[in-house]
Write a protein that holds these residues in place. Structure first.
Motif, PDB file in Angstrom:
ATOM      1  N   GLU A 184      30.782  -8.340 -17.652  1.00 16.11           N
ATOM      2  CA  GLU A 184      30.022  -8.968 -16.558  1.00 16.11           C
ATOM      3  C   GLU A 184      28.526  -8.956 -16.871  1.00 16.11           C
ATOM      4  OE1 GLU A 184      29.350 -11.107 -13.368  1.00 16.11           O
ATOM      5  OE2 GLU A 184      31.392 -10.321 -13.500  1.00 16.11           O
ATOM      6  N   ARG A 185      28.025  -7.819 -17.374  1.00 19.17           N
ATOM      7  CA  ARG A 185      26.607  -7.712 -17.710  1.00 19.17           C
ATOM      8  C   ARG A 185      26.230  -8.699 -18.813  1.00 19.17           C
ATOM      9  NH1 ARG A 185      23.500  -6.339 -21.282  1.00 19.17           N
ATOM     10  NH2 ARG A 185      25.028  -5.415 -22.682  1.00 19.17           N
ATOM     11  N   ALA A 186      27.075  -8.805 -19.839  1.00 23.41           N
ATOM     12  CA  ALA A 186      26.794  -9.721 -20.957  1.00 23.41           C
ATOM     13  C   ALA A 186      26.787 -11.174 -20.490  1.00 23.41           C
ATOM     14  CB  ALA A 186      27.829  -9.518 -22.065  1.00 23.41           C
ATOM     15  N   ILE A 187      27.703 -11.513 -19.610  1.00 22.45           N
ATOM     16  CA  ILE A 187      27.737 -12.876 -19.073  1.00 22.45           C
ATOM     17  C   ILE A 187      26.453 -13.166 -18.291  1.00 22.45           C
ATOM     18  CG2 ILE A 187      28.879 -14.377 -17.379  1.00 22.45           C
ATOM     19  CD1 ILE A 187      31.538 -12.959 -18.249  1.00 22.45           C
ATOM     20  N   GLN A 188      26.061 -12.229 -17.439  1.00 22.29           N
ATOM     21  CA  GLN A 188      24.831 -12.405 -16.654  1.00 22.29           C
ATOM     22  C   GLN A 188      23.610 -12.529 -17.566  1.00 22.29           C
ATOM     23  OE1 GLN A 188      24.686 -13.096 -13.545  1.00 22.29           O
ATOM     24  NE2 GLN A 188      26.783 -12.586 -12.987  1.00 22.29           N
ATOM     25  N   GLU A 189      23.569 -11.722 -18.618  1.00 19.72           N
ATOM     26  CA  GLU A 189      22.463 -11.803 -19.581  1.00 19.72           C
ATOM     27  C   GLU A 189      22.416 -13.164 -20.267  1.00 19.72           C
ATOM     28  OE1 GLU A 189      22.256  -8.928 -22.739  1.00 19.72           O
ATOM     29  OE2 GLU A 189      21.784  -7.312 -21.351  1.00 19.72           O
ATOM     30  N   ASP A 190      23.578 -13.636 -20.699  1.00 19.45           N
ATOM     31  CA  ASP A 190      23.638 -14.948 -21.358  1.00 19.45           C
ATOM     32  C   ASP A 190      23.154 -16.048 -20.427  1.00 19.45           C
ATOM     33  OD1 ASP A 190      24.558 -13.861 -23.708  1.00 19.45           O
ATOM     34  OD2 ASP A 190      26.623 -14.553 -23.455  1.00 19.45           O
ATOM     35  N   ILE A 191      23.614 -16.031 -19.200  1.00 23.93           N
ATOM     36  CA  ILE A 191      23.219 -17.054 -18.227  1.00 23.93           C
ATOM     37  C   ILE A 191      21.704 -17.004 -18.003  1.00 23.93           C
ATOM     38  CG2 ILE A 191      23.407 -17.754 -15.807  1.00 23.93           C
ATOM     39  CD1 ILE A 191      26.399 -16.860 -15.996  1.00 23.93           C
ATOM     40  N   ALA A 192      21.173 -15.788 -17.845  1.00 17.83           N
ATOM     41  CA  ALA A 192      19.725 -15.629 -17.628  1.00 17.83           C
ATOM     42  C   ALA A 192      18.915 -16.131 -18.823  1.00 17.83           C
ATOM     43  CB  ALA A 192      19.402 -14.162 -17.346  1.00 17.83           C
ATOM     44  N   GLY A 241      19.723 -18.646 -20.604  1.00 16.46           N
ATOM     45  CA  GLY A 241      19.936 -20.076 -20.769  1.00 16.46           C
ATOM     46  C   GLY A 241      21.181 -20.440 -21.578  1.00 16.46           C
ATOM     47  N   TRP A 242      21.981 -19.470 -21.911  1.00 15.39           N
ATOM     48  CA  TRP A 242      23.230 -19.726 -22.639  1.00 15.39           C
ATOM     49  C   TRP A 242      24.343 -20.007 -21.647  1.00 15.39           C
ATOM     50  CZ3 TRP A 242      23.354 -20.073 -27.847  1.00 15.39           C
ATOM     51  CH2 TRP A 242      22.264 -19.565 -28.540  1.00 15.39           C
ATOM     52  N   ARG A 243      25.337 -20.772 -22.072  1.00 14.23           N
ATOM     53  CA  ARG A 243      26.494 -21.097 -21.222  1.00 14.23           C
ATOM     54  C   ARG A 243      27.743 -20.474 -21.836  1.00 14.23           C
ATOM     55  NH1 ARG A 243      30.289 -21.648 -18.188  1.00 14.23           N
ATOM     56  NH2 ARG A 243      31.174 -23.597 -17.439  1.00 14.23           N
ATOM     57  N   PRO A 244      28.120 -19.268 -21.388  1.00 13.99           N
ATOM     58  CA  PRO A 244      29.358 -18.680 -21.893  1.00 13.99           C
ATOM     59  C   PRO A 244      30.537 -19.587 -21.528  1.00 13.99           C
ATOM     60  CG  PRO A 244      28.149 -17.109 -20.522  1.00 13.99           C
ATOM     61  CD  PRO A 244      27.491 -18.447 -20.371  1.00 13.99           C
ATOM     62  N   PHE A 245      31.572 -19.620 -22.391  1.00 11.52           N
ATOM     63  CA  PHE A 245      32.695 -20.509 -22.083  1.00 11.52           C
ATOM     64  C   PHE A 245      34.060 -19.865 -22.259  1.00 11.52           C
ATOM     65  CE2 PHE A 245      31.902 -21.076 -26.559  1.00 11.52           C
ATOM     66  CZ  PHE A 245      33.164 -21.154 -27.127  1.00 11.52           C
ATOM     67  N   ALA A 246      34.156 -18.733 -22.971  1.00 13.97           N
ATOM     68  CA  ALA A 246      35.477 -18.149 -23.205  1.00 13.97           C
ATOM     69  C   ALA A 246      35.390 -16.645 -23.378  1.00 13.97           C
ATOM     70  CB  ALA A 246      36.111 -18.767 -24.443  1.00 13.97           C
ATOM     71  N   VAL A 247      36.491 -15.985 -23.039  1.00 15.38           N
ATOM     72  CA  VAL A 247      36.651 -14.549 -23.243  1.00 15.38           C
ATOM     73  C   VAL A 247      38.010 -14.358 -23.905  1.00 15.38           C
ATOM     74  CG1 VAL A 247      36.920 -12.303 -22.093  1.00 15.38           C
ATOM     75  CG2 VAL A 247      35.234 -13.958 -21.240  1.00 15.38           C
ATOM     76  N   VAL A 248      38.074 -13.469 -24.902  1.00 16.84           N
ATOM     77  CA  VAL A 248      39.337 -13.160 -25.571  1.00 16.84           C
ATOM     78  C   VAL A 248      39.686 -11.709 -25.280  1.00 16.84           C
ATOM     79  CG1 VAL A 248      40.575 -13.011 -27.763  1.00 16.84           C
ATOM     80  CG2 VAL A 248      38.898 -14.846 -27.388  1.00 16.84           C
TER      81      VAL A 248
END
Length: 104
Positions: A7-15, A17-24
């Motif tokens: 969750e933290r990594a996703i929030q960091e990416d969004i902040a 300007g990155w758009r996460p798209f997948a999780v494995v």
């Protein structure tokens, strides 16, 4: 997988300007046979609109045994899942089975 860290990594990416798209996630991946908390990971993916792929290549087929069904907990919420019958089911050639929620 540490769900809070995800969750933290996703929030960091969004902040950033990155758009996460997948999780494995894994439920018995070949290299480690680790089992991730897929229900919690699925909830994070659903909340953020992310594709969830689950690697059950080695251990996912353990769920054939009713006592081992817990291995696939949450996998019904994944977009894709892979298992390898040649690893436990004595399929004589390499065989990967790729399940997808997409139809068509």
């Amino acid at each position: 997988m540490d769900v809070e860290e995800l969750e933290r990594a996703i929030q960091e990416d969004i902040a950033a300007g990155w758009r996460p798209f997948a999780v494995v996630a894994t439920v018995g991946t070949t290299s480690t046979t680790s089992v991730d908390p897929v229900p919690q990971i699925a909830a994070v993916c659903e909340r953020h609109g992310l594709w969830l792929h689950v690697d059950g290549a080695y251990g996912g087929l353990a769920a054939i045994d009713p006592a081992m069904r817990w291995v696939l907990a949450g996998c019904e919420r994944a977009d894709t899942l892979i298992v390898n019958p040649h690893k436990w089911l004595f399929t004589p050639v390499d065989c990967s089975v790729f399940y997808t929620r997409e139809q068509g």
